[in-house]
Write a protein that holds these residues in place. Structure first.
Motif, PDB file in Angstrom:
ATOM      1  N   LEU A  39      23.619  50.724 -26.964  1.00 29.79           N
ATOM      2  CA  LEU A  39      23.320  49.518 -27.962  1.00 29.79           C
ATOM      3  C   LEU A  39      23.030  48.204 -27.380  1.00 29.79           C
ATOM      4  CD1 LEU A  39      25.990  50.652 -30.747  1.00 29.79           C
ATOM      5  CD2 LEU A  39      23.552  50.897 -30.801  1.00 29.79           C
ATOM      6  N   MET A  40      24.099  48.089 -26.352  1.00 32.53           N
ATOM      7  CA  MET A  40      23.769  46.560 -25.572  1.00 32.53           C
ATOM      8  C   MET A  40      22.190  46.531 -24.985  1.00 32.53           C
ATOM      9  SD  MET A  40      26.162  44.957 -22.533  1.00 32.53           S
ATOM     10  CE  MET A  40      25.502  45.880 -21.347  1.00 32.53           C
ATOM     11  N   GLU A  41      22.008  47.666 -24.449  1.00 34.50           N
ATOM     12  CA  GLU A  41      20.726  47.457 -23.956  1.00 34.50           C
ATOM     13  C   GLU A  41      19.660  47.466 -24.796  1.00 34.50           C
ATOM     14  OE1 GLU A  41      19.999  50.413 -20.447  1.00 34.50           O
ATOM     15  OE2 GLU A  41      22.244  50.700 -20.395  1.00 34.50           O
ATOM     16  N   TYR A  42      19.899  48.202 -25.921  1.00 33.65           N
ATOM     17  CA  TYR A  42      18.821  48.151 -27.018  1.00 33.65           C
ATOM     18  C   TYR A  42      18.663  46.594 -27.488  1.00 33.65           C
ATOM     19  CZ  TYR A  42      19.283  53.016 -28.160  1.00 33.65           C
ATOM     20  OH  TYR A  42      19.643  54.372 -28.225  1.00 33.65           O
ATOM     21  N   GLY A  43      19.691  45.886 -27.541  1.00 36.11           N
ATOM     22  CA  GLY A  43      19.936  44.579 -27.887  1.00 36.11           C
ATOM     23  C   GLY A  43      19.127  43.672 -26.947  1.00 36.11           C
ATOM     24  N   VAL A  44      19.284  43.873 -25.683  1.00 37.17           N
ATOM     25  CA  VAL A  44      18.275  43.355 -24.611  1.00 37.17           C
ATOM     26  C   VAL A  44      16.966  43.667 -24.701  1.00 37.17           C
ATOM     27  CG1 VAL A  44      18.157  42.710 -22.185  1.00 37.17           C
ATOM     28  CG2 VAL A  44      20.273  43.071 -23.174  1.00 37.17           C
ATOM     29  N   GLY A  45      16.693  44.649 -24.761  1.00 36.11           N
ATOM     30  CA  GLY A  45      15.497  45.260 -25.101  1.00 36.11           C
ATOM     31  C   GLY A  45      14.624  44.641 -26.157  1.00 36.11           C
ATOM     32  N   LEU A  46      15.230  44.531 -27.362  1.00 34.94           N
ATOM     33  CA  LEU A  46      14.629  43.946 -28.613  1.00 34.94           C
ATOM     34  C   LEU A  46      14.407  42.792 -28.647  1.00 34.94           C
ATOM     35  CD1 LEU A  46      17.002  46.020 -31.192  1.00 34.94           C
ATOM     36  CD2 LEU A  46      14.383  46.383 -30.707  1.00 34.94           C
ATOM     37  N   THR A  47      15.256  41.815 -27.743  1.00 28.74           N
ATOM     38  CA  THR A  47      15.134  40.432 -27.349  1.00 28.74           C
ATOM     39  C   THR A  47      13.897  40.128 -26.758  1.00 28.74           C
ATOM     40  OG1 THR A  47      17.427  39.903 -27.699  1.00 28.74           O
ATOM     41  CG2 THR A  47      15.967  38.371 -26.445  1.00 28.74           C
ATOM     42  N   LYS A  48      13.771  41.132 -25.726  1.00 32.92           N
ATOM     43  CA  LYS A  48      12.648  40.979 -24.568  1.00 32.92           C
ATOM     44  C   LYS A  48      11.369  41.372 -25.132  1.00 32.92           C
ATOM     45  CE  LYS A  48      10.995  42.348 -20.055  1.00 32.92           C
ATOM     46  NZ  LYS A  48      11.278  43.434 -19.112  1.00 32.92           N
ATOM     47  N   GLU A  49      11.277  42.612 -26.099  1.00 33.77           N
ATOM     48  CA  GLU A  49      10.081  43.198 -26.415  1.00 33.77           C
ATOM     49  C   GLU A  49       9.691  42.493 -27.772  1.00 33.77           C
ATOM     50  OE1 GLU A  49       7.122  45.968 -26.566  1.00 33.77           O
ATOM     51  OE2 GLU A  49       8.430  45.762 -24.932  1.00 33.77           O
ATOM     52  N   CYS A  50      10.452  42.136 -28.780  1.00 32.04           N
ATOM     53  CA  CYS A  50      10.259  41.671 -29.854  1.00 32.04           C
ATOM     54  C   CYS A  50      10.399  40.134 -30.241  1.00 32.04           C
ATOM     55  CB  CYS A  50      11.248  42.548 -31.250  1.00 32.04           C
ATOM     56  SG  CYS A  50      11.002  44.165 -31.027  1.00 32.04           S
ATOM     57  N   GLY A  51      10.945  39.557 -29.207  1.00 24.81           N
ATOM     58  CA  GLY A  51      11.085  38.019 -29.354  1.00 24.81           C
ATOM     59  C   GLY A  51      12.025  37.397 -30.265  1.00 24.81           C
ATOM     60  N   VAL A  52      12.833  38.336 -30.772  1.00 28.62           N
ATOM     61  CA  VAL A  52      13.932  38.039 -31.613  1.00 28.62           C
ATOM     62  C   VAL A  52      15.407  37.781 -31.168  1.00 28.62           C
ATOM     63  CG1 VAL A  52      12.578  38.900 -33.546  1.00 28.62           C
ATOM     64  CG2 VAL A  52      14.461  40.161 -32.424  1.00 28.62           C
ATOM     65  N   SER A  53      16.082  37.035 -31.543  1.00 28.34           N
ATOM     66  CA  SER A  53      17.781  37.159 -31.303  1.00 28.34           C
ATOM     67  C   SER A  53      18.236  38.040 -32.002  1.00 28.34           C
ATOM     68  CB  SER A  53      18.048  35.695 -31.903  1.00 28.34           C
ATOM     69  OG  SER A  53      19.595  35.483 -31.627  1.00 28.34           O
ATOM     70  N   VAL A  54      19.014  38.915 -31.199  1.00 33.10           N
ATOM     71  CA  VAL A  54      19.667  40.209 -31.697  1.00 33.10           C
ATOM     72  C   VAL A  54      21.307  39.845 -31.947  1.00 33.10           C
ATOM     73  CG1 VAL A  54      20.202  42.666 -31.115  1.00 33.10           C
ATOM     74  CG2 VAL A  54      18.007  41.688 -30.769  1.00 33.10           C
ATOM     75  N   HIS A  55      21.660  40.018 -33.205  1.00 34.49           N
ATOM     76  CA  HIS A  55      23.096  40.030 -33.335  1.00 34.49           C
ATOM     77  C   HIS A  55      23.604  41.475 -33.440  1.00 34.49           C
ATOM     78  CE1 HIS A  55      22.691  35.789 -33.965  1.00 34.49           C
ATOM     79  NE2 HIS A  55      21.699  35.624 -34.597  1.00 34.49           N
ATOM     80  N   ASP A  56      24.471  41.647 -32.575  1.00 35.68           N
ATOM     81  CA  ASP A  56      24.590  43.050 -32.413  1.00 35.68           C
ATOM     82  C   ASP A  56      25.446  43.619 -33.560  1.00 35.68           C
ATOM     83  OD1 ASP A  56      23.634  43.265 -30.039  1.00 35.68           O
ATOM     84  OD2 ASP A  56      25.505  43.525 -28.955  1.00 35.68           O
ATOM     85  N   GLU A  57      26.466  42.868 -34.196  1.00 38.94           N
ATOM     86  CA  GLU A  57      27.234  43.265 -35.245  1.00 38.94           C
ATOM     87  C   GLU A  57      26.222  43.651 -36.447  1.00 38.94           C
ATOM     88  OE1 GLU A  57      30.633  43.395 -36.195  1.00 38.94           O
ATOM     89  OE2 GLU A  57      31.121  43.556 -33.850  1.00 38.94           O
ATOM     90  N   THR A  58      25.181  42.798 -36.635  1.00 41.80           N
ATOM     91  CA  THR A  58      24.235  43.093 -37.824  1.00 41.80           C
ATOM     92  C   THR A  58      23.281  43.908 -37.655  1.00 41.80           C
ATOM     93  OG1 THR A  58      24.578  40.578 -38.152  1.00 41.80           O
ATOM     94  CG2 THR A  58      22.831  41.703 -39.226  1.00 41.80           C
ATOM     95  N   VAL A  59      22.757  44.073 -36.410  1.00 36.53           N
ATOM     96  CA  VAL A  59      21.589  44.985 -36.373  1.00 36.53           C
ATOM     97  C   VAL A  59      22.105  46.474 -36.104  1.00 36.53           C
ATOM     98  CG1 VAL A  59      21.363  44.721 -33.883  1.00 36.53           C
ATOM     99  CG2 VAL A  59      19.223  45.628 -35.041  1.00 36.53           C
ATOM    100  N   PHE A  60      23.076  46.841 -35.716  1.00 39.31           N
ATOM    101  CA  PHE A  60      23.756  47.844 -35.500  1.00 39.31           C
ATOM    102  C   PHE A  60      25.001  48.448 -36.428  1.00 39.31           C
ATOM    103  CE2 PHE A  60      22.208  46.411 -31.086  1.00 39.31           C
ATOM    104  CZ  PHE A  60      21.352  47.389 -31.166  1.00 39.31           C
ATOM    105  N   LEU A  61      24.944  47.445 -37.286  1.00 38.01           N
ATOM    106  CA  LEU A  61      25.893  47.689 -38.577  1.00 38.01           C
ATOM    107  C   LEU A  61      27.338  48.111 -37.763  1.00 38.01           C
ATOM    108  CD1 LEU A  61      23.679  50.210 -40.477  1.00 38.01           C
ATOM    109  CD2 LEU A  61      23.788  47.722 -40.635  1.00 38.01           C
ATOM    110  N   LYS A  62      27.761  47.398 -36.823  1.00 34.95           N
ATOM    111  CA  LYS A  62      29.127  47.841 -36.137  1.00 34.95           C
ATOM    112  C   LYS A  62      30.398  47.640 -37.091  1.00 34.95           C
ATOM    113  CE  LYS A  62      27.927  46.873 -31.528  1.00 34.95           C
ATOM    114  NZ  LYS A  62      28.174  46.090 -30.139  1.00 34.95           N
ATOM    115  N   SER A  63      30.235  46.665 -38.246  1.00 39.99           N
ATOM    116  CA  SER A  63      31.480  46.654 -39.063  1.00 39.99           C
ATOM    117  C   SER A  63      31.104  47.004 -40.434  1.00 39.99           C
ATOM    118  CB  SER A  63      31.824  45.014 -38.999  1.00 39.99           C
ATOM    119  OG  SER A  63      32.289  44.805 -37.751  1.00 39.99           O
ATOM    120  N   PHE A  64      30.336  48.192 -40.465  1.00 43.19           N
ATOM    121  CA  PHE A  64      29.786  48.396 -41.699  1.00 43.19           C
ATOM    122  C   PHE A  64      30.843  48.939 -42.684  1.00 43.19           C
ATOM    123  CE2 PHE A  64      27.551  51.542 -44.989  1.00 43.19           C
ATOM    124  CZ  PHE A  64      26.638  50.642 -45.061  1.00 43.19           C
TER     125      PHE A  64
END
Length: 122
Positions: A39-64
């Motif tokens: 998930l951490m690597e996805y976040g880094v990749g999404l930031t690089k590939e998509c140019g967005v700021s990734v908030h892990d808690e939100t995008v990966f529903l960590k506290s759902f």
């Protein structure tokens, strides 16, 4: 390249799986060999590939599940509360997630796509 293709590319690169294994309906934790470090690597990749700021808690529903419990404790309607916490998800999608939560983690690739789309608009 579409946002889905960008997200798919990040996931396939991190997991070294074939693109056919990653569809919008694919469950990130149920269907793929995703571990928490991925998930951490996805976040880094999404930031690089998509140019967005990734908030892990939100995008990966960590506290759902925590937010569901919070809604119940405060007497809030869970779907309404979850939409306020996860504005990139529709109420229909959240209802669908709640209906399958007993089967395991509810995050699907389409939810990550929705996050990226939302972040690009913000």
């Amino acid at each position: 390249m579409s946002i889905f293709n960008q997200v798919q590319s990040v996931i396939t690169e991190v997991l070294e799986v074939e693109p056919e294994e990653v569809t919008p309906e694919t469950y990130v934790m149920r269907d793929l060999p995703t571990e928490s470090i991925d998930l951490m690597e996805y976040g880094v990749g999404l930031t690089k590939e998509c140019g967005v700021s990734v908030h892990d808690e939100t995008v990966f529903l960590k506290s759902f599940r925590t937010h569901i419990a919070e809604a119940n404790d405060k007497g809030l309607e869970p779907v309404t509360h979850l939409v306020s916490v996860y504005p990139h998800l529709s109420s229909d999608r959240i209802k669908e997630m709640l209906s399958t939560i007993n089967k395991g983690p509810v995050l699907q690739v389409r939810d990550i796509v929705a996050y990226v789309e939302y972040a690009k608009r913000a």
